[in-house]
Design a protein around this motif. Structure first.
Motif, PDB file in Angstrom:
ATOM      1  N   VAL A 266     -19.676  41.697 -15.811  1.00  0.00           N
ATOM      2  CA  VAL A 266     -18.115  41.926 -16.356  1.00  0.00           C
ATOM      3  C   VAL A 266     -17.912  40.114 -16.366  1.00  0.00           C
ATOM      4  CG1 VAL A 266     -15.595  42.333 -15.408  1.00  0.00           C
ATOM      5  CG2 VAL A 266     -17.955  44.036 -15.293  1.00  0.00           C
ATOM      6  N   PHE A 267     -18.119  40.079 -14.819  1.00  0.00           N
ATOM      7  CA  PHE A 267     -17.657  37.777 -14.734  1.00  0.00           C
ATOM      8  C   PHE A 267     -19.236  36.975 -15.173  1.00  0.00           C
ATOM      9  CE2 PHE A 267     -15.062  40.068 -11.812  1.00  0.00           C
ATOM     10  CZ  PHE A 267     -14.113  40.018 -11.813  1.00  0.00           C
ATOM     11  N   VAL A 268     -20.078  37.982 -16.123  1.00  0.00           N
ATOM     12  CA  VAL A 268     -21.010  36.947 -16.373  1.00  0.00           C
ATOM     13  C   VAL A 268     -21.900  35.726 -15.250  1.00  0.00           C
ATOM     14  CG1 VAL A 268     -21.908  35.725 -18.379  1.00  0.00           C
ATOM     15  CG2 VAL A 268     -20.389  36.838 -18.431  1.00  0.00           C
ATOM     16  N   TRP A 269     -22.027  36.487 -14.025  1.00  0.00           N
ATOM     17  CA  TRP A 269     -22.437  35.735 -12.887  1.00  0.00           C
ATOM     18  C   TRP A 269     -24.028  36.035 -12.440  1.00  0.00           C
ATOM     19  CZ3 TRP A 269     -20.345  33.134  -8.870  1.00  0.00           C
ATOM     20  CH2 TRP A 269     -21.294  32.464  -8.179  1.00  0.00           C
ATOM     21  N   PRO A 270     -24.731  34.634 -13.271  1.00  0.00           N
ATOM     22  CA  PRO A 270     -26.595  34.772 -12.993  1.00  0.00           C
ATOM     23  C   PRO A 270     -26.616  34.882 -11.537  1.00  0.00           C
ATOM     24  CG  PRO A 270     -25.108  32.447 -12.507  1.00  0.00           C
ATOM     25  CD  PRO A 270     -24.293  33.116 -12.354  1.00  0.00           C
ATOM     26  N   GLY A 271     -26.570  36.677 -11.361  1.00  0.00           N
ATOM     27  CA  GLY A 271     -27.460  37.075 -10.336  1.00  0.00           C
ATOM     28  C   GLY A 271     -28.222  38.094 -10.552  1.00  0.00           C
ATOM     29  N   ILE A 272     -28.793  39.298  -9.684  1.00  0.00           N
ATOM     30  CA  ILE A 272     -29.703  39.793 -10.284  1.00  0.00           C
ATOM     31  C   ILE A 272     -29.390  41.077 -10.284  1.00  0.00           C
ATOM     32  CG2 ILE A 272     -30.977  41.703  -8.889  1.00  0.00           C
ATOM     33  CD1 ILE A 272     -32.758  38.743  -8.331  1.00  0.00           C
ATOM     34  N   GLY A 273     -28.352  41.325 -10.107  1.00  0.00           N
ATOM     35  CA  GLY A 273     -26.873  41.844 -10.922  1.00  0.00           C
ATOM     36  C   GLY A 273     -27.478  42.398 -12.902  1.00  0.00           C
ATOM     37  N   ARG A 274     -26.960  41.022 -12.430  1.00  0.00           N
ATOM     38  CA  ARG A 274     -27.022  40.955 -14.156  1.00  0.00           C
ATOM     39  C   ARG A 274     -28.542  40.406 -15.084  1.00  0.00           C
ATOM     40  NH1 ARG A 274     -23.393  39.926 -18.628  1.00  0.00           N
ATOM     41  NH2 ARG A 274     -24.736  38.671 -20.392  1.00  0.00           N
ATOM     42  N   LEU A 275     -28.971  40.366 -14.421  1.00  0.00           N
ATOM     43  CA  LEU A 275     -30.597  40.200 -14.933  1.00  0.00           C
ATOM     44  C   LEU A 275     -31.252  41.869 -14.806  1.00  0.00           C
ATOM     45  CD1 LEU A 275     -32.920  38.386 -14.605  1.00  0.00           C
ATOM     46  CD2 LEU A 275     -34.086  38.704 -12.898  1.00  0.00           C
ATOM     47  N   SER A 276     -30.614  42.890 -13.814  1.00  0.00           N
ATOM     48  CA  SER A 276     -31.268  43.673 -13.592  1.00  0.00           C
ATOM     49  C   SER A 276     -30.546  44.766 -15.221  1.00  0.00           C
ATOM     50  CB  SER A 276     -30.640  44.498 -12.882  1.00  0.00           C
ATOM     51  OG  SER A 276     -30.927  43.510 -11.857  1.00  0.00           O
ATOM     52  N   TYR A 277     -29.330  44.111 -16.033  1.00  0.00           N
ATOM     53  CA  TYR A 277     -28.871  44.319 -16.788  1.00  0.00           C
ATOM     54  C   TYR A 277     -29.155  43.913 -18.111  1.00  0.00           C
ATOM     55  CZ  TYR A 277     -25.323  44.574 -21.102  1.00  0.00           C
ATOM     56  OH  TYR A 277     -25.089  44.728 -22.412  1.00  0.00           O
ATOM     57  N   GLU A 278     -29.727  42.783 -18.548  1.00  0.00           N
ATOM     58  CA  GLU A 278     -30.713  41.841 -19.759  1.00  0.00           C
ATOM     59  C   GLU A 278     -31.954  42.277 -19.340  1.00  0.00           C
ATOM     60  OE1 GLU A 278     -30.523  37.997 -17.687  1.00  0.00           O
ATOM     61  OE2 GLU A 278     -28.323  38.117 -18.698  1.00  0.00           O
ATOM     62  N   ALA A 279     -33.115  42.769 -18.528  1.00  0.00           N
ATOM     63  CA  ALA A 279     -33.952  43.335 -18.152  1.00  0.00           C
ATOM     64  C   ALA A 279     -33.913  44.440 -19.089  1.00  0.00           C
ATOM     65  CB  ALA A 279     -34.458  43.485 -16.694  1.00  0.00           C
ATOM     66  N   VAL A 280     -32.791  45.515 -18.816  1.00  0.00           N
ATOM     67  CA  VAL A 280     -32.980  46.672 -19.008  1.00  0.00           C
ATOM     68  C   VAL A 280     -32.882  46.817 -20.968  1.00  0.00           C
ATOM     69  CG1 VAL A 280     -31.747  49.034 -19.304  1.00  0.00           C
ATOM     70  CG2 VAL A 280     -32.913  47.946 -17.001  1.00  0.00           C
ATOM     71  N   LEU A 281     -31.704  46.306 -20.935  1.00  0.00           N
ATOM     72  CA  LEU A 281     -31.811  45.515 -22.904  1.00  0.00           C
ATOM     73  C   LEU A 281     -33.107  44.954 -23.945  1.00  0.00           C
ATOM     74  CD1 LEU A 281     -28.773  45.723 -24.051  1.00  0.00           C
ATOM     75  CD2 LEU A 281     -28.659  43.678 -23.540  1.00  0.00           C
ATOM     76  N   ASN A 282     -33.189  44.776 -22.796  1.00  0.00           N
ATOM     77  CA  ASN A 282     -34.854  43.653 -23.483  1.00  0.00           C
ATOM     78  C   ASN A 282     -35.898  44.805 -23.369  1.00  0.00           C
ATOM     79  OD1 ASN A 282     -33.641  41.834 -24.838  1.00  0.00           O
ATOM     80  ND2 ASN A 282     -33.330  40.704 -23.068  1.00  0.00           N
ATOM     81  N   ARG A 283     -36.154  45.527 -22.373  1.00  0.00           N
ATOM     82  CA  ARG A 283     -36.908  46.419 -22.137  1.00  0.00           C
ATOM     83  C   ARG A 283     -37.917  45.847 -21.490  1.00  0.00           C
ATOM     84  NH1 ARG A 283     -38.458  50.277 -27.236  1.00  0.00           N
ATOM     85  NH2 ARG A 283     -39.757  51.316 -25.485  1.00  0.00           N
ATOM     86  N   ASP A 284     -37.685  45.125 -20.949  1.00  0.00           N
ATOM     87  CA  ASP A 284     -39.047  44.652 -20.077  1.00  0.00           C
ATOM     88  C   ASP A 284     -39.185  45.124 -19.328  1.00  0.00           C
ATOM     89  OD1 ASP A 284     -40.557  41.822 -18.788  1.00  0.00           O
ATOM     90  OD2 ASP A 284     -38.827  40.528 -18.918  1.00  0.00           O
ATOM     91  N   TYR A 285     -40.361  46.513 -19.258  1.00  0.00           N
ATOM     92  CA  TYR A 285     -40.853  46.593 -17.834  1.00  0.00           C
ATOM     93  C   TYR A 285     -41.861  46.148 -16.870  1.00  0.00           C
ATOM     94  CZ  TYR A 285     -40.940  50.231 -21.226  1.00  0.00           C
ATOM     95  OH  TYR A 285     -40.386  51.284 -22.226  1.00  0.00           O
TER      96      TYR A 285
END
Length: 321
Positions: A266-285
């Motif tokens: 929500v706050f576009v904070w560049p942390g592990i939570g945001r990274l998890s979202y990006e990894a799932v979105l891009n299917r980065d196994y």
């Protein structure tokens, strides 16, 4: 004590091994090809198949796991498909941001959660206690993203006091104290969201533990010897109420990392939570597995910390059998 810690550590390693098998199997049994977005659509299927065969895509799952765990034991968690960098490097750059946000929110939740919980126990069944109870239930019920959006609406759009998102102001190149203050300004809203959601748990557990302690005979005895209620609580009562508080404290540490996904998104904070979202979105196994393994280690270490703190707080707790 050393024997106890060693035993708990060995148990944690066995559990971590089991978790790694489950994570690897769940991710690799998913349908679809994670490399599809990287391959030029003009490349012939024969060439694609040959390329995938070289990197072991068609290997049996147990062979894939053996290769992965062999590298993981040496500190190599693989290579990110989306970012084109080693997984450990990407996680390392984002982890510090989450640790910063987590430490800030944990400090706030400890100060307010434990303090309000103790006051609520002392003022049991008063108007203050009822208000605290209602607020605690709201904190347990409200979704993090919804609370975050409310704060953005009020403090960013209506009052224009705090920034909407990110970790620093775009177009600026602050250094020194200005950079620190700018980061702190961006950290206030996501920090408040996480702190509020955590402090409700601290309030409930602290209140419950302190109410139980205040009814004990040693508190009455301490009061009869001339101690004030505050001294009796903090000198005798609080220490005996620490075990449930330590439990919830150690449980909140992994929550700050794994549960920060929505808040950081929500706050576009560049942390592990945001990274998890990006990894799932891009299917980065590889990146997903790396994040989940790091979070698993944090959870196991938090449980180990809780067990050690139990033994320090209450010497009667020893698991030597």
């Amino acid at each position: 004590m050393a024997k106890y810690i060693l035993k708990r550590l060995l148990t944690s390693l066995v559990v971590l091994f089991g978790i790694s098998i489950i994570i690897f199997a769940l991710i690799h049994l998913q349908p679809g090809n994670p490399y599809s977005t990287m391959i030029d659509p003009n490349v012939s299927p024969e060439v694609v198949k040959e390329m995938l065969q070289k990197i072991g895509y068609y290997d049996p799952i147990y062979i894939k796991y053996f290769k992965w765990i062999s590298r993981a034991l040496t500190g190599d968690l693989g290579y990110s498909i989306y970012y084109g960098q080693p997984v450990l490097n990407i996680i390392g750059t984002r982890m510090s941001n989450t640790v910063l946000l987590a430490s800030f929110s944990l400090l706030l939740s400890l100060i307010f959660g434990i303090g309000i919980g103790i006051l609520s126990a002392i003022k049991k069944n008063t108007l203050f206690d009822h208000i605290v109870t209602v607020v605690s239930f709201i904190g347990l019920s409200i979704p993090a993203f919804f609370f975050g959006l409310i704060l953005i609406k009020i403090f960013s759009f209506d009052l224009k006091l705090l920034p909407v998102s990110g970790m620093k102001t775009l177009g600026t190149d602050y250094t020194g104290i200005k950079a620190v203050l700018d980061t702190l300004k961006h950290m206030i809203l996501p920090g408040i969201v996480l702190a509020f959601l955590q402090s409700t748990a601290f309030i409930r557990y602290t209140r419950s533990a302190m109410i139980d302690v205040l009814d004990k005979e040693y508190i009455t005895t301490a009061r009869s010897k001339g101690l004030t209620i505050n001294k009796a609580i903090f000198k005798h009562g609080f220490k005996n109420a620490l075990i449930p508080i330590v439990t919830i404290f150690c449980l909140q540490i992994p929550f700050l990392f794994s549960g920060a996904l929505l808040t950081e998104t929500v706050f576009v904070w560049p942390g592990i939570g945001r990274l998890s979202y990006e990894a799932v979105l891009n299917r980065d196994y590889s990146l997903i597995m790396g994040i989940l393994m790091i979070l698993s280690i944090i959870i196991l270490l938090s449980n180990l910390l809780a067990d050690i703190l139990y033994a320090i707080i209450d010497p009667r707790i020893r698991y030597d059998k």
